[in-house]
Design a protein around this motif. Structure first.
Motif, PDB file in Angstrom:
ATOM      1  N   ARG A  80      68.993 170.646  94.538  1.00  0.00           N
ATOM      2  CA  ARG A  80      68.317 170.835  95.819  1.00  0.00           C
ATOM      3  C   ARG A  80      68.623 169.611  96.674  1.00  0.00           C
ATOM      4  O   ARG A  80      67.839 168.661  96.710  1.00  0.00           O
ATOM      5  CB  ARG A  80      66.813 170.984  95.614  1.00  0.00           C
ATOM      6  CG  ARG A  80      66.457 172.278  94.914  1.00  0.00           C
ATOM      7  CD  ARG A  80      64.964 172.431  94.746  1.00  0.00           C
ATOM      8  NE  ARG A  80      64.653 173.694  94.103  1.00  0.00           N
ATOM      9  CZ  ARG A  80      63.440 174.030  93.685  1.00  0.00           C
ATOM     10  NH1 ARG A  80      62.429 173.192  93.849  1.00  0.00           N
ATOM     11  NH2 ARG A  80      63.243 175.202  93.122  1.00  0.00           N
TER      12      ARG A  80
ATOM     13  N   THR B 154      63.065 175.800 100.469  1.00  0.00           N
ATOM     14  CA  THR B 154      64.044 174.869  99.909  1.00  0.00           C
ATOM     15  C   THR B 154      65.408 175.547  99.804  1.00  0.00           C
ATOM     16  O   THR B 154      65.496 176.766  99.675  1.00  0.00           O
ATOM     17  CB  THR B 154      63.625 174.406  98.493  1.00  0.00           C
ATOM     18  OG1 THR B 154      63.469 175.553  97.672  1.00  0.00           O
ATOM     19  CG2 THR B 154      62.342 173.611  98.540  1.00  0.00           C
TER      20      THR B 154
ATOM     21  N   LEU C   2      68.832 169.041  99.885  1.00  0.00           N
ATOM     22  CA  LEU C   2      68.236 168.829 101.198  1.00  0.00           C
ATOM     23  C   LEU C   2      66.714 168.818 101.106  1.00  0.00           C
ATOM     24  O   LEU C   2      66.138 169.454 100.216  1.00  0.00           O
ATOM     25  CB  LEU C   2      68.680 169.925 102.180  1.00  0.00           C
ATOM     26  CG  LEU C   2      70.194 170.134 102.329  1.00  0.00           C
ATOM     27  CD1 LEU C   2      70.468 171.270 103.307  1.00  0.00           C
ATOM     28  CD2 LEU C   2      70.871 168.860 102.799  1.00  0.00           C
ATOM     29  N   TYR C   3      66.088 168.126 102.026  1.00  0.00           N
ATOM     30  CA  TYR C   3      64.635 168.137 102.075  1.00  0.00           C
ATOM     31  C   TYR C   3      64.152 169.552 102.412  1.00  0.00           C
ATOM     32  O   TYR C   3      64.817 170.271 103.168  1.00  0.00           O
ATOM     33  CB  TYR C   3      64.129 167.166 103.140  1.00  0.00           C
ATOM     34  CG  TYR C   3      64.233 165.720 102.736  1.00  0.00           C
ATOM     35  CD1 TYR C   3      63.425 165.207 101.723  1.00  0.00           C
ATOM     36  CD2 TYR C   3      65.136 164.862 103.359  1.00  0.00           C
ATOM     37  CE1 TYR C   3      63.522 163.879 101.335  1.00  0.00           C
ATOM     38  CE2 TYR C   3      65.244 163.532 102.990  1.00  0.00           C
ATOM     39  CZ  TYR C   3      64.432 163.052 101.971  1.00  0.00           C
ATOM     40  OH  TYR C   3      64.533 161.746 101.592  1.00  0.00           O
TER      41      TYR C   3
ATOM     42  N   ARG D  57      56.820 175.793 103.393  1.00  0.00           N
ATOM     43  CA  ARG D  57      58.177 175.242 103.457  1.00  0.00           C
ATOM     44  C   ARG D  57      59.124 176.076 102.605  1.00  0.00           C
ATOM     45  O   ARG D  57      58.692 176.828 101.726  1.00  0.00           O
ATOM     46  CB  ARG D  57      58.185 173.793 102.949  1.00  0.00           C
ATOM     47  CG  ARG D  57      57.303 172.853 103.721  1.00  0.00           C
ATOM     48  CD  ARG D  57      57.214 171.519 103.023  1.00  0.00           C
ATOM     49  NE  ARG D  57      56.750 171.659 101.653  1.00  0.00           N
ATOM     50  CZ  ARG D  57      56.663 170.670 100.791  1.00  0.00           C
ATOM     51  NH1 ARG D  57      57.026 169.454 101.153  1.00  0.00           N
ATOM     52  NH2 ARG D  57      56.228 170.868  99.563  1.00  0.00           N
TER      53      ARG D  57
END
Lengths: 299, 109
Positions: free
Chosen positions: A83, A76, A85-86, A74
């Motif tokens: 941060r 970020t 946003l997911y 993933r």
């Protein structure tokens, strides 16, 4: 200062920056595919190199540790120390960058009136297309760009309170589902090859035209407000509506109307006080483009 | 110049400093609660207390002007200066009456 059409300008080994018109962006990343997609989408934009004031210094990086770095990695999005946003799949980094910049604009740029709207222009006369998601706003804006209109924005109408003019906020056009192959046909080579499968369906990113990028520092006055409503099978219907009705549509699609309050009310009235205002219902892109062209031709 | 609805245009307002704030029409000076903008074919009103925005297109804009005029006539106020110094309550009542009649659109944040 921003350079002229140099595209993302490298600041150092991992940072590069560019102007989107109203704002300057600088991205720090360790992801080669993000650098490549940014070079594709923003290659015609002015660069923002060392010494440039940056509105959005952001990072998009892989931050997983352990096995996750290999299995379903993933990325970020980070702005400052936040941060917001997911994390997203690594492959979706370009989409995460677009969403992150949108988040930052909507949350922080309250020196402007910010509408959820696409904006296209002929010369310095702008047509604002305010609409919620799913109304066909982006597809219509892309179609108008393909037919020669200058794109100022796909997501944000950035209105300067001092002048009432719309400043370009020139980012990738977010195409959904059937609009992706449609625009690949109309604008060959202009849609990023990658397609992203998300919970909102398939999304593709269309880069702004060269003409749009060349005029990135040219604001426009609002001449038309056209609220698009797309539905499959819908016959074309163009209704002139009173300005107050369009005003409410615009206010309802303004991110910071409740923050700016009274000032936002007057900025909006100043900005669209001379505009011709319409609701455009359609089920066919070409018919809608022709209708917008007729509206513009009528003056 | 006066719009057909009886509501003054922005040009009038600019020429009437006592009733303007930065060139904009303000009702009930001294105790302002409502800002009104004439968009040429319709009106929008911002309620500073509730933060609601009211959109008045004809006939609502005309009815609004009539209601204000009636209220002012009842209070013996000069009809030549329709909106300036109109008490807040009269505007509030006129808007409420129009809202009850379904004649206006309200943007409520």
């Amino acid at each position: 200062m921003t350079g002229e059409a140099s595209g993302p300008q490298r600041v150092n080994g991992r940072e590069f920056g560019w102007s989107i018109g109203a704002f300057n962006v600088r991205v720090r990343t360790n992801l080669s595919h993000l650098r490549e997609s940014a070079a594709f989408i923003y290659g015609r934009h002015p660069g923002a190199g060392a010494g440039t004031f940056i509105d959005f210094p952001v990072r998009v990086d892989s931050t997983d540790i352990g096995p996750r770095r290999i299995f379903r990695p993933r990325v970020t999005f980070q702005i400052g120390e936040r941060r917001p946003l997911y994390p997203a799949p690594r492959r979706h980094a370009p989409l995460l960058l677009e969403s992150g910049i949108n988040w930052a604009i909507g949350m922080e740029m309250h020196g402007y009136l910010l509408l959820h709207a696409a904006v296209v222009a002929r010369g310095d006369q702008a047509a604002v297309l305010p609409a919620p998601s799913g109304s066909g706003k982006s597809t219509l804006a892309a179609g108008l760009m393909a037919s020669g209109w200058r794109l100022l924005a796909d997501e944000f109408a950035v209105i300067d309170p001092a002048t009432g003019r719309v400043h370009p906020c020139l980012k990738a056009v977010s195409l959904k589902e059937a609009a992706i192959p449609l625009m690949r046909d109309r604008l060959p080579g202009e849609v990023l090859p990658e397609v992203y499968h998300t919970v909102r369906g398939r999304i593709g990113l269309l880069r702004p035209s060269a003409a749009s990028a060349q005029a990135i520092h040219s604001p426009a006055r609002i001449r038309w407000v056209i609220s698009p409503q797309f539905a499959h099978g819908q016959a074309l219907d163009v209704q002139r509506v009173p300005r107050c009705e369009a005003f409410i549509t615009m206010a309802s699609n303004t991110f910071n109307y409740t923050i700016l309050e009274r000032r936002g009310f007057h900025v909006l009235a100043d900005a669209m006080g001379q505009a011709d205002t319409y609701v455009l219902s359609h089920g066919d892109l070409d018919a809608a483009i022709a209708a917008v062209d007729r509206i513009a031709a009528d003056g | 110049m006066t719009a057909s609805s009886g509501i003054r245009t922005r040009a009038d307002v600019v020429q009437t400093p006592m009733t303007t704030v930065a060139g904009r029409l303000v009702l009930a000076r001294g105790h302002e609660r409502y800002d009104v903008r004439d968009l040429g074919d319709s009106l929008v009103i911002f309620d500073l207390e509730t933060r609601q925005t009211f959109a008045l297109q004809p006939p609502a804009s005309t009815v609004f002007a009539s209601l204000i005029a009636e209220a002012r006539a009842g209070a013996g106020v000069d009809q030549g200066d329709l909106l300036a110094a109109t008490p807040n309550d009269q505007v509030k009542n006129a808007l409420a009456e129009l809202q009850d009649s379904g004649l206006i659109t309200v943007h409520d944040r």
